[in-house]
Write a protein that holds these residues in place. Structure first.
Motif, short mmCIF file in Angstrom:
data_model
loop_
_atom_site.label_atom_id
_atom_site.label_comp_id
_atom_site.label_asym_id
_atom_site.label_seq_id
_atom_site.Cartn_x
_atom_site.Cartn_y
_atom_site.Cartn_z
N PHE A 75 -4.21 6.85 15.09
CA PHE A 75 -4.29 6.25 13.49
C PHE A 75 -4.68 4.91 13.52
O PHE A 75 -3.81 4.32 14.26
CB PHE A 75 -3.49 6.89 12.71
CG PHE A 75 -3.42 7.94 12.05
CD1 PHE A 75 -4.28 9.00 12.22
CD2 PHE A 75 -2.10 8.67 11.54
CE1 PHE A 75 -4.43 10.21 11.66
CE2 PHE A 75 -2.02 10.11 10.88
CZ PHE A 75 -3.40 10.87 11.11
N THR A 76 -5.52 4.40 12.74
CA THR A 76 -5.52 3.08 12.22
C THR A 76 -4.25 2.63 11.32
O THR A 76 -3.79 3.67 10.95
CB THR A 76 -6.87 2.40 11.41
OG1 THR A 76 -6.92 3.31 10.39
CG2 THR A 76 -8.17 2.95 12.49
N ARG A 77 -4.15 1.46 10.85
CA ARG A 77 -2.98 1.25 10.13
C ARG A 77 -3.25 1.73 8.67
O ARG A 77 -2.40 2.32 7.95
CB ARG A 77 -2.85 -0.38 9.92
CG ARG A 77 -1.83 -1.01 8.62
CD ARG A 77 -0.72 -0.58 8.73
NE ARG A 77 0.23 -1.33 7.69
CZ ARG A 77 0.19 -1.17 6.48
NH1 ARG A 77 -0.95 -0.03 5.86
NH2 ARG A 77 0.92 -1.73 5.60
N VAL A 78 -4.60 1.73 8.21
CA VAL A 78 -4.71 2.28 7.00
C VAL A 78 -4.64 3.81 6.92
O VAL A 78 -4.05 4.43 6.16
CB VAL A 78 -6.35 2.10 6.79
CG1 VAL A 78 -6.77 2.68 5.33
CG2 VAL A 78 -6.29 0.60 6.37
N GLU A 79 -4.91 4.54 8.02
CA GLU A 79 -4.81 6.03 8.20
C GLU A 79 -3.59 6.45 8.36
O GLU A 79 -2.76 7.27 7.68
CB GLU A 79 -5.39 6.34 9.29
CG GLU A 79 -7.16 6.46 9.11
CD GLU A 79 -7.77 6.65 10.54
OE1 GLU A 79 -9.05 7.21 10.58
OE2 GLU A 79 -7.19 6.42 11.70
N THR A 80 -2.54 5.59 9.03
CA THR A 80 -1.26 5.70 9.20
C THR A 80 -0.41 5.72 7.75
O THR A 80 0.47 6.55 7.21
CB THR A 80 -0.32 4.79 9.78
OG1 THR A 80 -0.67 5.09 11.42
CG2 THR A 80 1.29 4.75 9.66
N GLU A 81 -1.05 4.53 6.76
CA GLU A 81 -0.53 4.51 5.46
C GLU A 81 -0.66 5.77 4.77
O GLU A 81 -0.15 6.20 4.14
CB GLU A 81 -0.84 3.36 4.91
CG GLU A 81 -0.78 3.01 3.40
CD GLU A 81 -0.84 1.76 3.03
OE1 GLU A 81 -0.23 1.53 1.72
OE2 GLU A 81 -1.52 1.04 3.71
N ALA A 82 -2.01 6.15 4.76
CA ALA A 82 -2.51 7.33 4.01
C ALA A 82 -1.64 8.33 4.26
O ALA A 82 -1.48 9.30 3.58
CB ALA A 82 -3.88 7.52 4.28
N PHE A 83 -1.27 8.82 5.49
CA PHE A 83 -0.67 10.02 6.02
C PHE A 83 0.88 9.77 5.60
O PHE A 83 1.48 10.60 5.06
CB PHE A 83 -0.53 10.14 7.52
CG PHE A 83 0.35 11.01 8.06
CD1 PHE A 83 0.08 12.30 7.94
CD2 PHE A 83 1.42 10.72 8.83
CE1 PHE A 83 0.86 13.34 8.39
CE2 PHE A 83 2.29 11.65 9.19
CZ PHE A 83 1.89 13.00 8.98
N HIS A 93 3.84 2.26 11.68
CA HIS A 93 2.75 2.17 12.44
C HIS A 93 2.81 1.67 14.04
O HIS A 93 2.47 2.50 14.92
CB HIS A 93 1.69 1.73 11.82
CG HIS A 93 0.21 1.46 12.40
ND1 HIS A 93 -0.56 2.67 12.70
CD2 HIS A 93 -0.34 0.55 13.23
CE1 HIS A 93 -1.66 2.38 13.41
NE2 HIS A 93 -1.55 0.92 13.58
N GLY A 142 0.51 4.58 16.36
CA GLY A 142 -0.48 4.97 15.50
C GLY A 142 -0.85 6.68 16.02
O GLY A 142 -2.01 7.11 15.63
N PRO A 156 -0.66 10.46 15.83
CA PRO A 156 -0.51 11.21 14.57
C PRO A 156 0.71 12.35 15.01
O PRO A 156 1.42 12.51 13.95
CB PRO A 156 -1.73 12.02 14.29
CG PRO A 156 -2.86 11.13 14.97
CD PRO A 156 -2.04 10.17 16.00
#
Length: 300
Positions: free
Chosen positions: A83-91, A108, A113, A115
């Protein structure tokens, strides 16, 4: 053949549509087939010749095991990153919608990162009613570190001071799905404790209808690696236990021949074939015939 018929039917419905067959964790099927001395369906599917123009085959696999799939040279490889930082936040916000940005940063960074690490950290936090960051601190955790902590914590909660290699070996040596009582007998842990331990290892290990099932290929690989030093003894224990029950237990009757084969006990396997024409403990006549044929095949 059927796949061409399906592709042709789809083309008539929508000329721009694609028929996609996806196999997740294909390397796990290869490993399991090797373990049980069988042929994996993965190699059969991957050896299919020309596919219809509107058909695609997608396979996922650990990078370190790509060679096990025996892929042809024209197969395109697509690496999957974390995950990117943005994807970690969304998760994370699916579970913690009000989390502070600094908490997301820590989550993160400590998870790298990954998953799976993030998922297990959140599951651990929810199960133990604590901040998921506690399972990742102080310096972050790999997936193997997460699993190690999970096993140690599960054993501690079950009141056991126990080296868990024999337990891991039992989980790998026993045919799936694994009845709780057979895991207890092979591992030497009481049935109630086995149930408690497996419940604490969720979501990677699930108990369904009093049987143990792996839900996650990463935790299965961890268990396989961790139990390797005790696996030979595990195979012998499985053969002993199933041999004692094979005239009365469907599970034991179904798997005794393979267990004797994996334990290197060929003479006992031949004796089984010669003295028990039909596995009477199996009530279904079709399955009884399949098991009888399997026994003969293993004894050849």
């Amino acid at each position: 053949c059927a796949r061409i018929d399906m592709a042709e039917s789809l083309r008539h419905i929508d000329p721009s549509a694609l028929l996609t067959l996806a196999i997740d964790a294909a390397d796990n099927s290869v490993t399991a087939a090797e373990h049980f001395g069988e042929r994996t369906f993965v190699h059969d599917i991957l050896s299919i010749g020309d596919l219809p123009a509107n058909t695609r085959l997608v396979v996922s696999c650990r990078t370190s095991r790509i060679a096990d799939l025996k892929l042809s040279a024209e197969v395109r490889s697509v690496p999957l990153d974390g995950f990117t930082r943005v994807e970690t936040e969304a998760f994370a916000r699916q579970f913690f919608p009000d989390a502070e940005p600094t908490w997301i940063d820590d989550f993160h960074n400590l998870s790298g990162g990954n998953p799976r690490v993030e998922r297990y950290a959140i599951e651990s936090g929810r199960r133990n009613r604590q901040d998921p960051l506690l399972s990742l601190r102080p310096l972050g955790k790999t997936l193997q570190g997460i699993f190690e902590d999970m096993f140690q914590e599960a054993l501690r909660k079950a009141g056991l001071s126990y080296d868990f290699e024999p337990f891991c070996a039992a989980l790998i040596a026993l045919p799936r799905p694994i009845p709780i009582d057979y895991c207890a007998r092979v591992s030497g842990i009481r049935s109630g404790s086995v149930l408690d331990i497996c419940s604490d290892l969720a979501p990677g290990i699930r108990v369904e209808s009093h049987c143990i099932v792996f839900e996650d290929e990463d935790i299965e690989e961890f268990v396989r690696t961790r139990g390797q030093s005790s696996l030979e003894n595990g195979h012998q224990e499985v053969a002993d236990v199933l041999n004692s029950d094979h005239r009365t237990s469907d599970y034991a009757a179904t798997h005794i021949a393979a267990a004797l084969s994996r334990a290197g006990r060929g003479k006992e396997l031949l004796h089984l074939i010669e003295t028990e024409a039909e596995p009477e403990a199996i009530r279904d006549p079709l399955r009884r015939r399949e098991v009888r044929l399997q026994r003969v095949k293993l004894g050849v």
